[in-house]
Every structure is written in structure tokens, then in C-alpha cells.
Scaffold this active site. Structure first.
Site, short mmCIF file in Angstrom:
data_model
loop_
_atom_site.label_atom_id
_atom_site.label_comp_id
_atom_site.label_asym_id
_atom_site.label_seq_id
_atom_site.Cartn_x
_atom_site.Cartn_y
_atom_site.Cartn_z
N ASP A 166 0.85 -1.31 -0.15
CA ASP A 166 -0.10 0.07 0.15
C ASP A 166 1.02 1.11 0.09
O ASP A 166 2.14 1.13 0.41
CB ASP A 166 -0.80 -0.06 1.16
CG ASP A 166 -1.85 0.85 1.04
OD1 ASP A 166 -2.08 1.62 0.15
OD2 ASP A 166 -2.52 1.32 2.15
N ILE A 169 1.08 8.93 2.13
CA ILE A 169 1.89 10.31 2.17
C ILE A 169 1.97 10.21 3.66
O ILE A 169 0.77 10.29 4.34
CB ILE A 169 1.27 11.28 1.69
CG1 ILE A 169 1.49 11.05 0.15
CG2 ILE A 169 2.41 12.47 2.03
CD1 ILE A 169 1.00 12.18 -0.56
N HIS A 170 3.08 10.29 4.48
CA HIS A 170 3.19 10.61 5.89
C HIS A 170 4.22 11.84 6.29
O HIS A 170 5.02 12.05 5.25
CB HIS A 170 3.85 9.49 6.56
CG HIS A 170 2.80 8.40 6.65
ND1 HIS A 170 1.84 8.20 7.59
CD2 HIS A 170 2.54 7.25 5.90
CE1 HIS A 170 1.03 7.36 7.51
NE2 HIS A 170 1.48 6.52 6.43
N ARG A 171 4.12 12.30 7.34
CA ARG A 171 5.03 13.44 7.80
C ARG A 171 6.39 12.72 7.96
O ARG A 171 6.49 12.04 8.76
CB ARG A 171 4.65 14.18 8.89
CG ARG A 171 5.23 15.47 9.17
CD ARG A 171 4.23 16.24 10.21
NE ARG A 171 4.62 15.67 11.70
CZ ARG A 171 3.54 15.88 12.57
NH1 ARG A 171 2.23 16.23 12.37
NH2 ARG A 171 3.88 15.70 13.81
N GLU A 234 -3.68 1.70 -3.48
CA GLU A 234 -4.12 3.04 -3.98
C GLU A 234 -3.40 3.10 -5.32
O GLU A 234 -3.94 3.76 -6.33
CB GLU A 234 -4.02 4.16 -3.22
CG GLU A 234 -5.07 4.40 -2.25
CD GLU A 234 -4.87 3.41 -0.82
OE1 GLU A 234 -5.58 3.70 0.11
OE2 GLU A 234 -3.93 3.11 -0.92
N GLU A 290 0.65 22.76 9.25
CA GLU A 290 -0.29 21.52 8.86
C GLU A 290 -1.44 22.33 8.15
O GLU A 290 -1.48 23.60 7.97
CB GLU A 290 -0.93 21.18 10.14
CG GLU A 290 0.19 20.44 11.00
CD GLU A 290 0.68 18.73 10.31
OE1 GLU A 290 0.13 18.69 9.15
OE2 GLU A 290 1.42 18.35 10.92
#
Length: 492
Positions: A166, A169-171, A234, A290
Site C-alpha cells: 500500500d 503520504i506521511h510526515r 491505491e 499543517e
């Protein structure tokens, strides 16, 4: 060129924008990635919830000279306008949610190839002098950021039990020469669940971070449950959109795949039972700006990625975005629109004409829904549609309902509907005490005694639709239809 099927990497996307008037600018003036680069783009085209003054719908930008990096460029704002997203995905901007909804229903799974442009140059962490800070030109958005952030890294991992991969998007914050912190929103993203399961098993989780990819991948990676439950890759939506499977390659140092056409790939492992203070190097107390427009606090619960290698193309292009910018709005919002449209269309076909996640909510907090009432029994269904929207996307806070004669992409028109078709005491529906998003600074116990926990909100429906039996009293003034080009040529 058919933008729908022939854009398969960042470089082709940049070429398309270069050939499209007003959509891309370049500079040869050196920029410091530490806050200066983002400070410049704030004025060029950031938009979104960025502090004013900023420019909305400005061009994307390439910085050809980046301080400290001789052989790298930085691209920003690629997805910073809805029109530009439409250009890159080969679709009219207003039809993007419907297109993505169709692609979810006919996925094309990624394929693995042997030769990959992303591996033209290989740097191993075991080699002397390896340092993420010198290899990856990751910017900071503001002077108080915890550190350099990778904001558009496509994180790819596989579930330890099923092996199903999978992308999310992460920080990601650079913490050292071979260390990255990664923040998992509790219960929100698939790779977080994979890391938790690997930790239960006492294992590391192999992971790749692909940076600078086909914009279709960046958009579709933002889908969330229930549209794409755990186990749904995705990348298969991006494949359907391009009518061609996304090409993957085997990593050099970990047992995982990466996006073959990426500009950069970081290979590593998420370590079990290791948490890190996000601002351990800067000690500012902050993470980064953010999507709501505020700088978030540094987390002490970030997981650690031990980096094994960095690979990249020759003369790579680093891609980044500003957290509260219009670019984030489009990535988060268009997928949310598709999820809402899909659920409401299946429940009550033909009523929802379109949906727009407004920039003021960062693509997450607010949706404007255009409803068509065709018969008396449709009255009330508009509110049911709003409730379905909340269930389709839990982070949604406000829904504004309007009729089919209102342009949902024109805030003035939406506000007109609110001012002429809405009475607060009869057209406002409150849903208190519902889980929303922890980054909303008003969704905190200190804001109101009614809020029991961080991230709890009162969700609100603003019903600005005309009651069906009164439609004849709310007909807009009808003007003569003419072709204005006869008198003056207008810019499109």
C-alpha cells in the site's frame, strides 16, 4: 499529447506545465531550503490556508539552484491549482471527483520491472560519508520547523501477515545522517497499521519512500477508508487513471518495492519499539505547518525509520509542498470529494450533482454539496446526503448544501445561497460530540467544556437549499444568452 495516458513521471508532467502558458516558472537565483524556498513560494502560488499575503492559483515553480546541493533542483506547487490538476490528469477540473470515483471501480494493479530510472545513482548507508542532509534537499517550511521535511514522499510497505502492499503520504523529518522520523495519525492510515503489526511480531517493517512521481500517484495515494479499506493498494487507482499499470522496482537494500519512475527513493526499515521526539535537533516545540494553517506541535510519538540507501535519477528533481497550501487542499480534497460522491450516488442516485472540498477547510474540514431536488419526496434527502458525507469521511466538520443553480466552486455564489436561502434557526443541524480531526485547534477540551477529548467536534450541516414546495419563489434573474466574443475577447 494525451495527458490522461502519457504522463507517467514528474519530468513529463513538468514539461506539460512548461508548455502550458502561466503554469510553471523557473528561477536560477539560489534559494536556501531552510525556510527561504517556502517563503518565496508563499508569494508565488501557495494559496490555501497559508498566511496572507499569498497568491491563489499561481504557477508551479522550479528552483534550479538550491544552497548546499550542486546537482539537484526543487519543484513546488505542481498540484497547487485545481486547473493544473485537471491539466495533468486530462480532465475538466469540476469533473475530477467523478473521474476518480470511476477509477476506484476499475483498478489496474502495479507491475514490477527490472530496470528503473530511480536507481541510476545509488548511495548506500554503509558507505563512508553517507548523509541524508547532503543527499536529499528537503526544505523546512518555516524557521521553527522541527527539521527538514519530506512532504511528498510516497511511503510504500507491505502488511507482515498478508504481504499486500500500500502507498500513503506521511510526515517525514530528517533526524540524522541515516534516520527519518515518521508520524502515524492514530488509526488513520494503512502503513501505520502495518507498522503496529510488525511491532507486535517483533519485526522491522521494510519501507520505501519515493519522491517526485507521476502526479496521478500523489493524488490517488490520498484515498482513505471506507473507499479504500486496508488491503486496497491505491496505486491501482493511479493505474486506472493512466490506463497503464504503475511500474515498481525492487529496492536495493530492503525487501520492498519502490516507484520505478521516481526522482528519489529512500530505502529503510521502520524500527519496532522505538519512538523519537520530532524536534530533538531543533528543540523548537513545533513540527511543521499543517493543513488548517497553524504550525503543529512536535510529537514525542514519531516512529523511526533506519535508512539503508538513497537512490535517485541523474540530475534529480526534489518535489515538495507547503503544508497549508492549495497543493495540499487538492491532494486531500479531490479524493475526499470522490469518496463522498461515490457513497451518496450509490445511496440516492442522481441527487448529488457535484461536491467541492473548500480550500478554507484545507481540503478536509468543509464540503459544499450541490443537490438537485426533482420531486416533493426529495425534500430532506439533501440532509441525508450530508450525513452520508460525514460517514464517508470522518475528518469532515462542516457541510454546506446548495441547489443545482449554485456554482459550488465560486465562494461568492455559495455565500449568496447562504444569505438568501438559509435561516439559522431552521436550516442548521448540529451533530455534537463526533470524532473529527486532532489538528483542529478548536477541537480541544480547553476550547469548550462540551469537548471531551482532543479531536472531538460539533459537526454542522448548513442547509442552504430551497424547500421543494417554494422553488418557484427562488428563481434567479434570467439574462439573455449571448456570445460575448462578438463584443470583446475574454481570457479563458
Amino acid at each position: 499529447m494525451d495527458n490522461r495516458t502519457e504522463i507517467l513521471d514528474l519530468r513529463t508532467a513538468l514539461q506539460v506545465l512548461k508548455e502550458t502558458p502561466g503554469q510553471l516558472v523557473e528561477t536560477d537565483v539560489e534559494a536556501d531550503p531552510m525556510a527561504e524556498l517556502s517563503g518565496v513560494y508563499r508569494h508565488i502560488g501557495a494559496g490555501g490556508t497559508v498566511q496572507r499575503p499569498t497568491r491563489v492559483n499561481g504557477p508551479a515553480m522550479i528552483f534550479n539552484k538550491v544552497k548546499g546541493f550542486d546537482d539537484a533542483r526543487v519543484a513546488i506547487g505542481i498540484l497547487g491549482s485545481r486547473k493544473r490538476v485537471g491539466t495533468l490528469l486530462g480532465c475538466e477540473p469540476e469533473n475530477l471527483p467523478k473521474l476518480l470515483c470511476e477509477c476506484v471501480c476499475r483498478p489496474i494493479q502495479p507491475v514490477t520491472v527490472e530496470e528503473a530510472p530511480c536507481q541510476e545513482v545509488v548511495h548506500l548507508a554503509s558507505e563512508p560519508g553517507f548523509d541524508l542532509n547532503r543527499l536529499v534537499p528537503a526544505p523546512t517550511n518555516t524557521p521553527v520547523d522541527a527539521g527538514p521535511y519530506i512532504t511528498l514522499g510516497m511511503c510504500y510497505a507491505s502488511h507482515p501477515d498478508t504481504g499486500v502492499g500500500d502507498v500513503t503520504i506521511h510526515r517525514l523529518c530528517i533526524q540524522g545522517k541515516d534516520e527519518l522520523s515518521i508520524f502515524f495519525t492514530p488509526g488513520a492510515r494503512h502503513i501505520g497499521a502495518m507498522a503496529e503489526r510488525a511491532e507486535e511480531l517483533g519485526q522491522t517493517l521494510p519501507i520505501s519512500v519515493s519522491i517526485g512521481v507521476d502526479p496521478a500517484i500523489e493524488i490517488t495515494s490520498c484515498f482513505e477508508p471506507p473507499t479504500t479499506p486496508l488491503g486496497y493498494n491505491e496505486l491501482s487507482i493511479a493505474g486506472a487513471l493512466r490506463e497503464s499499470a504503475v511500474k515498481m522496482c525492487r529496492c536495493k537494500t530492503v525487501s520492498e518495492l519502490a516507484i520505478a519512475n521516481a526522482e528519489y527513493v529512500i530505502e529503510g526499515e521502520v524500527l519496532p519499539n522505538r519512538r523519537v521526539q520530532e524536534d530533538q535537533n531543533s528543540h523548537t516545540g513545533y513540527a511543521m505547518p499543517e493543513f488548517p494553517g497553524y504550525t503543529g506541535g512536535a510529537s514525542d510519538q514519531c516512529w523511526m525509520i533506519k535508512v539503508k540507501a538513497v537512490t535517485h535519477r541523474k540530475h534529480p528533481v526534489m518535489q515538495t509542498c507547503i503544508g497549508p497550501s492549495m497543493e495540499h487542499v487538492n491532494m486531500a480534497g479531490i479524493c475526499t470529494e470522490a469518496s463522498i460522491y461515490d457513497l451518496v450516488e450509490r445511496a440516492m442516485p442522481g441527487r448529488l450533482q457535484n461536491v467541492y472540498c473548500h480550500p478554507s477547510g484545507g481540503g478536509k474540514y468543509m464540503a459544499v454539496m450541490q443537490i438537485k431536488k426533482s420531486m416533493a419526496s426529495d425534500e430532506g434527502r439533501q440532509r441525508q446526503a450530508a450525513i452520508l458525507a460525514f460517514s464517508a469521511f470522518s475528518e469532515l466538520k462542516h457541510v454546506i448544501l446548495v441547489d443545482e443553480d449554485v456554482d459550488i466552486f465560486d465562494s461568492d455564489d455559495v455565500m449568496w445561497a447562504m444569505n438568501t436561502r438559509y435561516q439559522g434557526d431552521v436550516d442548521t443541524i448540529f451533530l455534537p460530540g463526533v470524532r473529527c480531526h486532532p489538528l483542529d485547534p478548536s477541537a480541544q477540551p480547553y476550547y469548550s467544556p462540551s469537548i471531551s477529548d482532543r479531536g472531538i467536534s460539533c459537526k454542522v450541516i448548513f442547509d442552504c437549499t430551497v424547500p421543494f414546495h417554494l422553488k418557484e419563489h427562488f428563481v434567479r434573474s434570467q439574462f439573455m444568452e449571448v456570445d460575448p466574443d462578438k463584443w470583446v475577447k475574454l481570457d479563458s
